[in-house]
Design a protein around this motif. Structure first.
Motif, PDB file in Angstrom:
ATOM      1  N   GLY A 112      38.458  39.810  45.318  1.00 22.98           N
ATOM      2  CA  GLY A 112      39.066  38.485  45.387  1.00 22.98           C
ATOM      3  C   GLY A 112      40.558  38.540  45.632  1.00 22.98           C
ATOM      4  O   GLY A 112      41.283  39.275  44.956  1.00 22.98           O
ATOM      5  N   LYS A 113      41.023  37.744  46.605  1.00 20.49           N
ATOM      6  CA  LYS A 113      42.451  37.715  46.955  1.00 20.49           C
ATOM      7  C   LYS A 113      42.988  36.298  46.788  1.00 20.49           C
ATOM      8  O   LYS A 113      42.275  35.322  47.019  1.00 20.49           O
ATOM      9  N   VAL A 114      44.226  36.194  46.406  1.00 21.03           N
ATOM     10  CA  VAL A 114      44.839  34.891  46.186  1.00 21.03           C
ATOM     11  C   VAL A 114      44.803  34.051  47.460  1.00 21.03           C
ATOM     12  O   VAL A 114      44.614  32.827  47.419  1.00 21.03           O
ATOM     13  N   GLU A 115      44.946  34.690  48.626  1.00 17.18           N
ATOM     14  CA  GLU A 115      44.944  33.925  49.874  1.00 17.18           C
ATOM     15  C   GLU A 115      43.581  33.328  50.196  1.00 17.18           C
ATOM     16  O   GLU A 115      43.484  32.359  50.959  1.00 17.18           O
ATOM     17  N   ASP A 116      42.524  33.896  49.615  1.00 17.35           N
ATOM     18  CA  ASP A 116      41.186  33.346  49.852  1.00 17.35           C
ATOM     19  C   ASP A 116      41.047  31.951  49.257  1.00 17.35           C
ATOM     20  O   ASP A 116      40.239  31.146  49.722  1.00 17.35           O
ATOM     21  N   PHE A 117      41.824  31.667  48.215  1.00 16.17           N
ATOM     22  CA  PHE A 117      41.729  30.387  47.526  1.00 16.17           C
ATOM     23  C   PHE A 117      42.903  29.461  47.818  1.00 16.17           C
ATOM     24  O   PHE A 117      43.090  28.458  47.127  1.00 16.17           O
TER      25      PHE A 117
END
Length: 517
Positions: free
Chosen positions: A282-287
């Motif tokens: 999970g990456k911050v940019e995904d959200f």
């Protein structure tokens, strides 16, 4: 107005707006409304009429939306059933609920081949094809289908219907859905929700969360659960938003669909947030497209909430609800400070208050039972007048949850009334102990239950899932730093995983059964 007529109105106003996305496919509101009309009239052609009960044993898919709204347009009552329930659970609900027709996954055909003789009230079975079911059907004889009376496929029912079906007149007080509770205190009870209940709660939730046609809402919670039904399905469709249907939850699938479709709203239970937080991919940019995350179904540990928000830079608004209230009664407001650990304030048109055993409101900070009043409160339990009279008194729904309030009108769930542990005459709320342990860096999940104790009546027992080597004594010592002596766990048991239901809610009763208490 009801959820069916509201969707029809949206289809007239915005016929080309995308209503839902599902595994690479998208349908507009105009197309969805036409399918709903066709399915409703197809059901009517089968002999299903207003007031009949229809069970849905389906996963997250367009079948569910069309089946649910099609039945509502016809005026039939929908009974959602978890498709992975045991045969005994399924038979109990279908018989107790006087179900006339069943809409089910094709994977369940072998099960119902055996069960149908125990379901004398069921006249029709409608089978929904799935990729897995088609593959398995190659090895099954066609003759097996002949044992069912009036068996049809979902597609054939659609094809027999008409796109301009209007349906009978529906009254606000007509029963739209019967939701069977999990049965933690005995046999499941069927909470009767009216068209008014569903419509008003969906509208109030959509307005409270400021949902609009620009929103794209991820529906990965099970659609047969009232949390998903209202917050991730009815509320978005109420305001012309797009629902992104995820067949089943996995951290990877959530990250993928949020990023691919630039989702704006995600709704989940605390366990889902924990899995998302722990997921290494999970990456911050995904959200980054998310404007809001919603948590409900169980109390969220404060440490989990803060760690998730810090990692992904998105606000989680925790709320509260129960099946008997359609379900939402509280949410953390979006225009005022959100309070970690709180379920927020009463949503518009709904009253919440905390009372003592005499039904008298208690002062701020004092623990009592949470009771609820509003247009979302159920009509009662199906064929259970005594249970109804116990649950609804003087217009107030008694939730069985222990809570307290603060000076700003925010509510805090302390624990379930029946989960409270009494140690030497002192009340211990499992959540308080769980909150402490969730702050330990090596604890992934925790559940606390009461166990018999010869000296104190009950003692505190913890079940922990950890990510590193940590000892029982180390965690007990950690608790001693923050908890009074009688609240400190007497023992801690380590498990690979905690038992959960299909929404991801940790099942304390399963842990108690494991202990034989």
């Amino acid at each position: 107005m009801n959820i069916s007529s509201q969707l029809r109105q949206t289809a007239q106003d915005k016929p080309t707006k995308v209503a839902y996305m599902f595994e690479g496919e998208s349908k507009s509101y105009g197309e969805l409304n036409a399918a709903i009309n066709a399915f409703a009239s197809g059901l009517e052609n089968m002999g299903i009429k207003k007031g009949d009960h229809i069970a849905l044993l389906l996963g997250n898919s367009p079948y569910y939306i069309i089946g649910m709204y099609g039945a509502a347009r016809l005026g039939a009552t929908v009974i959602p059933v978890n498709p992975i329930y045991t045969p005994e659970e399924i038979c109990y609900i279908l018989n107790d609920g006087d179900v006339k027709a069943v809409i089910m996954l094709d994977l369940l055909v072998p099960l119902f081949e055996k069960l149908h003789v125990r379901l004398p009230k069921v006249e029709s079975y409608i089978v929904c094809e799935t990729p897995d079911g088609k593959e398995k059907a190659k090895d099954l004889p066609v003759e097996q289908f002949s044992v069912f009376p009036k068996l049809k496929t979902f597609t054939s029912v659609l094809m027999q219907g008409t796109y301009d079906y209007s349906g009978p007149e529906l009254k606000d007080d007509d029963i739209a859905v019967i939701l069977y509770t999990s049965g933690t205190t005995g046999k499941p009870k069927g909470a009767m929700l009216t068209h008014r209940n569903l419509y008003r709660n969906a509208k109030d939730v959509a307005d409270f969360l400021k949902m609009n046609e620009s929103d794209r809402v991820v529906a990965t919670l099970p659609m047969f659960h009232v949390f998903c039904l209202t917050v991730a399905l009815n509320a978005p469709l109420m305001n012309g938003a797009t629902v992104i249907i995820v067949p089943r939850f996995s951290p990877q699938s959530v990250f993928d669909v949020v990023k691919k479709h630039e989702a704006t709203v995600f709704a989940g239970v605390p366990t889902m947030y924990n899995f998302l937080l722990q997921y290494e991919g999970g990456k911050v940019e995904d959200f980054q497209s998310l404007r809001l995350c919603i948590s409900g179904g169980a109390s969220m540990p404060v440490a989990l909430l803060k760690n998730f928000e810090k990692k992904f830079n998105v606000i989680i608004s925790e709320g509260y609800g129960l099946s008997e209230a359609s379900p939402v009664t509280c949410f953390n407001p979006l225009d005022r400070p959100r309070k970690a650990g709180s379920i927020g304030t009463s949503i518009v048109n709904v009253e919440n208050k905390v009372v003592n055993e005499l039904g008298e409101e208690v002062p701020n900070g004092q623990v009592g039972e949470l009771i609820v009043r509003g247009p979302n409160v159920m009509k009662g339990y199906y064929n259970m007048p005594e249970e109804t009279a116990h649950a609804i008194r003087d217009g107030w729904l008694y939730t069985g949850d222990m809570a307290k309030t603060d000076e700003d009108g925010y509510f805090y769930i302390v624990d379930r009334k029946k989960d409270m542990i009494i140690v030497g005459g002192y009340n211990v709320y499992p959540r308080e102990v769980e909150e402490v342990l969730y702050n330990h860096p090596d604890v992934v999940e925790v559940a606390v239950v009461g166990v018999p104790d010869a000296n104190f009546g009950e003692a505190v027992k913890c079940f922990v899932v950890s990510k590193n080597d940590v000892t029982e004594q180390e965690l007990i010592g950690y608790c001693q730093q923050s908890l009074a002596k009688y609240k400190v766990p007497s023992s801690i048991e380590f498990l690979e995983e905690l038992p959960k239901n299909t929404t991801g809610k940790i099942l304390r009763r399963a842990l108690k059964e494991k202990l034989g208490v």
